[in-house]
Design a protein around this motif. Structure first.
Motif, short mmCIF file in Angstrom:
data_model
loop_
_atom_site.label_atom_id
_atom_site.label_comp_id
_atom_site.label_asym_id
_atom_site.label_seq_id
_atom_site.Cartn_x
_atom_site.Cartn_y
_atom_site.Cartn_z
N VAL A 321 20.48 -11.38 -49.01
CA VAL A 321 20.10 -10.75 -50.28
C VAL A 321 19.01 -11.57 -50.95
CG1 VAL A 321 20.93 -10.02 -52.55
CG2 VAL A 321 22.38 -9.73 -50.52
N ALA A 322 19.20 -12.87 -51.01
CA ALA A 322 18.19 -13.75 -51.60
C ALA A 322 16.88 -13.66 -50.83
CB ALA A 322 18.69 -15.19 -51.63
N LYS A 323 16.95 -13.58 -49.51
CA LYS A 323 15.75 -13.44 -48.69
C LYS A 323 14.99 -12.18 -49.07
CE LYS A 323 14.34 -12.96 -43.81
NZ LYS A 323 13.90 -11.53 -43.81
N ALA A 324 15.71 -11.07 -49.20
CA ALA A 324 15.07 -9.80 -49.58
C ALA A 324 14.41 -9.90 -50.94
CB ALA A 324 16.09 -8.67 -49.56
N ASN A 325 15.08 -10.53 -51.89
CA ASN A 325 14.51 -10.67 -53.22
C ASN A 325 13.26 -11.55 -53.21
OD1 ASN A 325 15.87 -9.05 -55.09
ND2 ASN A 325 17.57 -10.48 -55.26
N MET A 326 13.30 -12.65 -52.47
CA MET A 326 12.15 -13.55 -52.43
C MET A 326 10.94 -12.88 -51.79
SD MET A 326 13.70 -17.37 -51.73
CE MET A 326 15.02 -16.94 -50.59
N GLU A 327 11.19 -12.03 -50.79
CA GLU A 327 10.09 -11.33 -50.15
C GLU A 327 9.52 -10.25 -51.06
OE1 GLU A 327 12.03 -10.07 -46.59
OE2 GLU A 327 11.56 -11.92 -45.51
N PHE A 328 10.31 -9.80 -52.02
CA PHE A 328 9.88 -8.75 -52.94
C PHE A 328 9.18 -9.29 -54.17
CE2 PHE A 328 10.81 -5.81 -56.49
CZ PHE A 328 10.17 -4.68 -56.01
N ILE A 329 9.76 -10.34 -54.78
CA ILE A 329 9.20 -10.82 -56.04
C ILE A 329 8.11 -11.87 -55.85
CG2 ILE A 329 11.35 -10.34 -57.26
CD1 ILE A 329 11.90 -13.33 -57.37
N CYS A 330 7.92 -12.32 -54.63
CA CYS A 330 6.85 -13.29 -54.32
C CYS A 330 7.10 -14.65 -54.95
CB CYS A 330 5.49 -12.75 -54.76
SG CYS A 330 5.14 -11.10 -54.18
N GLY A 331 8.32 -15.06 -55.00
CA GLY A 331 8.66 -16.37 -55.54
C GLY A 331 10.07 -16.75 -55.12
N PRO A 332 10.46 -18.00 -55.37
CA PRO A 332 11.73 -18.50 -54.86
C PRO A 332 12.96 -18.16 -55.70
CG PRO A 332 10.48 -20.28 -55.87
CD PRO A 332 9.61 -19.07 -55.92
N ASN A 333 14.02 -17.81 -55.00
CA ASN A 333 15.38 -17.85 -55.54
C ASN A 333 15.97 -19.18 -55.08
OD1 ASN A 333 16.29 -14.36 -54.90
ND2 ASN A 333 15.06 -15.23 -56.51
N PRO A 334 16.80 -19.82 -55.88
CA PRO A 334 17.34 -21.13 -55.50
C PRO A 334 18.58 -21.03 -54.62
CG PRO A 334 18.10 -20.60 -57.68
CD PRO A 334 17.22 -19.45 -57.25
N VAL A 335 18.52 -20.17 -53.63
CA VAL A 335 19.66 -19.88 -52.77
C VAL A 335 19.36 -20.46 -51.38
CG1 VAL A 335 21.14 -18.07 -51.80
CG2 VAL A 335 20.11 -17.77 -54.08
N LYS A 336 20.00 -21.56 -51.05
CA LYS A 336 19.67 -22.29 -49.83
C LYS A 336 19.77 -21.44 -48.56
CE LYS A 336 18.58 -26.30 -47.88
NZ LYS A 336 18.68 -25.99 -46.44
N PRO A 337 20.84 -20.66 -48.36
CA PRO A 337 20.91 -19.85 -47.13
C PRO A 337 19.77 -18.84 -47.05
CG PRO A 337 23.07 -20.04 -48.14
CD PRO A 337 22.10 -20.57 -49.14
N GLY A 338 19.34 -18.32 -48.20
CA GLY A 338 18.22 -17.37 -48.21
C GLY A 338 16.91 -18.05 -47.88
N ILE A 339 16.68 -19.21 -48.45
CA ILE A 339 15.46 -19.98 -48.16
C ILE A 339 15.39 -20.31 -46.67
CG2 ILE A 339 14.32 -22.19 -48.55
CD1 ILE A 339 15.37 -22.01 -51.46
N ASP A 340 16.52 -20.68 -46.10
CA ASP A 340 16.55 -21.05 -44.68
C ASP A 340 16.23 -19.86 -43.77
OD1 ASP A 340 17.23 -23.61 -45.37
OD2 ASP A 340 19.37 -23.38 -44.98
N LEU A 341 16.44 -18.64 -44.25
CA LEU A 341 16.17 -17.45 -43.45
C LEU A 341 14.71 -17.01 -43.48
CD1 LEU A 341 19.28 -15.25 -44.35
CD2 LEU A 341 18.79 -16.29 -42.13
N LEU A 342 13.93 -17.55 -44.39
CA LEU A 342 12.54 -17.14 -44.53
C LEU A 342 11.70 -17.62 -43.35
CD1 LEU A 342 11.96 -18.02 -48.30
CD2 LEU A 342 12.25 -15.73 -47.33
N GLU A 343 10.63 -16.85 -43.05
CA GLU A 343 9.64 -17.32 -42.08
C GLU A 343 9.11 -18.67 -42.55
OE1 GLU A 343 8.60 -16.00 -39.29
OE2 GLU A 343 9.62 -14.05 -39.33
N GLU A 344 8.85 -19.58 -41.61
CA GLU A 344 8.45 -20.93 -41.98
C GLU A 344 7.18 -20.96 -42.83
OE1 GLU A 344 7.41 -25.28 -39.94
OE2 GLU A 344 7.86 -23.55 -38.68
N ASP A 345 6.16 -20.20 -42.44
CA ASP A 345 4.91 -20.20 -43.21
C ASP A 345 5.13 -19.69 -44.62
OD1 ASP A 345 3.47 -21.25 -41.14
OD2 ASP A 345 2.65 -19.33 -40.46
#
Length: 387
Positions: A321-345
């Motif tokens: 869920v955090a991953k989807a939000n971060m890809e949508f709002i163009c900024g970070p959510n402080p949710v570690k599992p979501g951050i870890d799921l993001l593409e590295e770049d």
């Protein structure tokens, strides 16, 4: 804000050196079904609808385009509810509406500095962490220094934005340091600048430009900031918190004082909407200091559906869920599992490095110092009047 394609990352890297860039996985957002995560999070929160599907409504008061559509859709599908979203464009507007008797909300998303005042006024509940266990389990401690209250007494961090300058690269004269507040007073930009319509952001910018704290309580420092801002106002077209992002893209504005997330949406583009990446647009964080502002979830004291509110808060802290939000709002959510799921770049783009964060300042409230807020209000009146 639109969900964007991962192939636009290269353009974002070229266009914005110090700002996040937004992306989307190869599958379209419409194909992402987050209802299993919603159901699991709701059950973990203690949510238990009677007779199967709920049929009720969750009312959220937040910033424009701040929750990914698939996040809302997953919650609605899993629980059989309707999520109703109302929006505001400043903390002051949000607070004024609530203070005047605006009701009917279950979750609000003010910035950190506004929350203590809301708690003092009895507008919100203390957070029951037993009903949102994902929060403390999945919160990324790397963001703790960017939050006013890391104990999460009344607040659950949602997303962080950084305030700087969105600008048209071809309109910046040679020798002008666009990563400096001083650029706003350059006569080359006369009639081509917009400033945020936000008392704390603008006065905070004036304070930081002079080497003062964004949270200064010194009348002399505040007066000095006003004098500096009035130099910027000579060049300013208007105070604006919404349209600047499209106006910089169109050329009507050359420098827009605004948010990292807004700027990045334009820089990266949106293939689904026919918006190409814009390598002619940049974003800069002022070297003298920039605003760090966390928007956080709070539960309304008079919320009719606190069970749904906690189910939703717990859901927001699910990794996918955090991953989807971060890809949508163009900024970070402080949710570690979501951050870890993001593409590295992409992760490298939206997570600022420690050296950059060290230049930022976190806005704090003056709920225990009404005389200071009065100083700011009078200063804002002078700025708006152009005195």
């Amino acid at each position: 804000m639109k969900a964007l394609k991962i192939q636009n990352i290269a353009a974002a890297l070229a266009a914005a050196a110090v700002v996040a860039g937004c992306s989307q996985s190869e599958s379209s957002s419409e194909s992402v079904d987050l209802s299993p995560q919603a159901l699991a999070a709701a059950q973990a929160s203690g949510y238990a609808p009677k007779d199967g599907k709920d049929g009720g409504e969750l009312h959220i008061y937040t910033w424009s385009d701040y929750i990914a559509p698939e996040v809302i859709a997953g919650f609605e599908k899993a629980l059989g509810v309707k999520v109703v979203v109302d929006t505001f464009d400043s903390n002051e507007a949000m607070y004024a509406k609530l203070k005047a008797g605006g009701t009917g909300y279950d979750i609000m998303m003010p910035s950190s500095y506004q929350i203590a005042q809301m708690a003092k006024d009895g507008m919100i509940d203390a957070i029951d962490h037993a009903k949102c266990p994902n929060v403390k389990k999945n919160f990324d401690p790397a963001f703790a220094t960017q939050i006013v209250d890391p104990t999460f007494t009344y607040n659950v961090p949602y997303a962080v934005t950084y305030t700087g300058f969105m600008y048209a690269k071809g309109k910046v004269p040679e020798g002008v340091d666009i990563a400096s507040w001083k650029a706003l007073a350059n006569p080359a930009f006369k009639g081509r600048i917009t400033l945020l319509d936000d008392i704390r952001e603008v006065i905070g910018g004036g304070l930081m430009s002079l080497g003062y704290s964004i949270n200064s309580t010194d009348p002399k420092e505040i007066d000095a900031a006003v004098a500096e801002i009035l130099k910027w106002k000579v060049n300013s077209r208007k105070f604006d918190a919404e349209s600047y992002k499209t106006e910089v893209a169109s050329g009507a504005t050359w420098v827009g004082h605004g948010y990292s997330t807004d700027a990045t949406q334009i820089i990266v583009g949106d293939e689904d909407e026919g918006m190409a990446p814009r390598d002619d647009i940049g974003f800069a964080l002022p070297k003298e200091g920039f605003t760090i502002a966390f928007d956080e979830m709070v539960v309304a004291k008079d919320a009719k559906r606190k069970d749904l509110a906690y189910a939703f808060i717990n859901y927001i802290y699910e990794g996918e869920v955090a991953k989807a939000n971060m890809e949508f709002i163009c900024g970070p959510n402080p949710v570690k599992p979501g951050i870890d799921l993001l593409e590295e770049d992409y992760r490298k783009l939206i997570i600022l490095d420690a050296a950059t964060i060290a230049r930022g300042q976190v806005l704090r409230g003056f709920q225990d110092k009404p005389e200071v807020m009065e100083l700011y209000n009078k200063a804002w009146d002078k700025i708006k009047a152009g005195e």
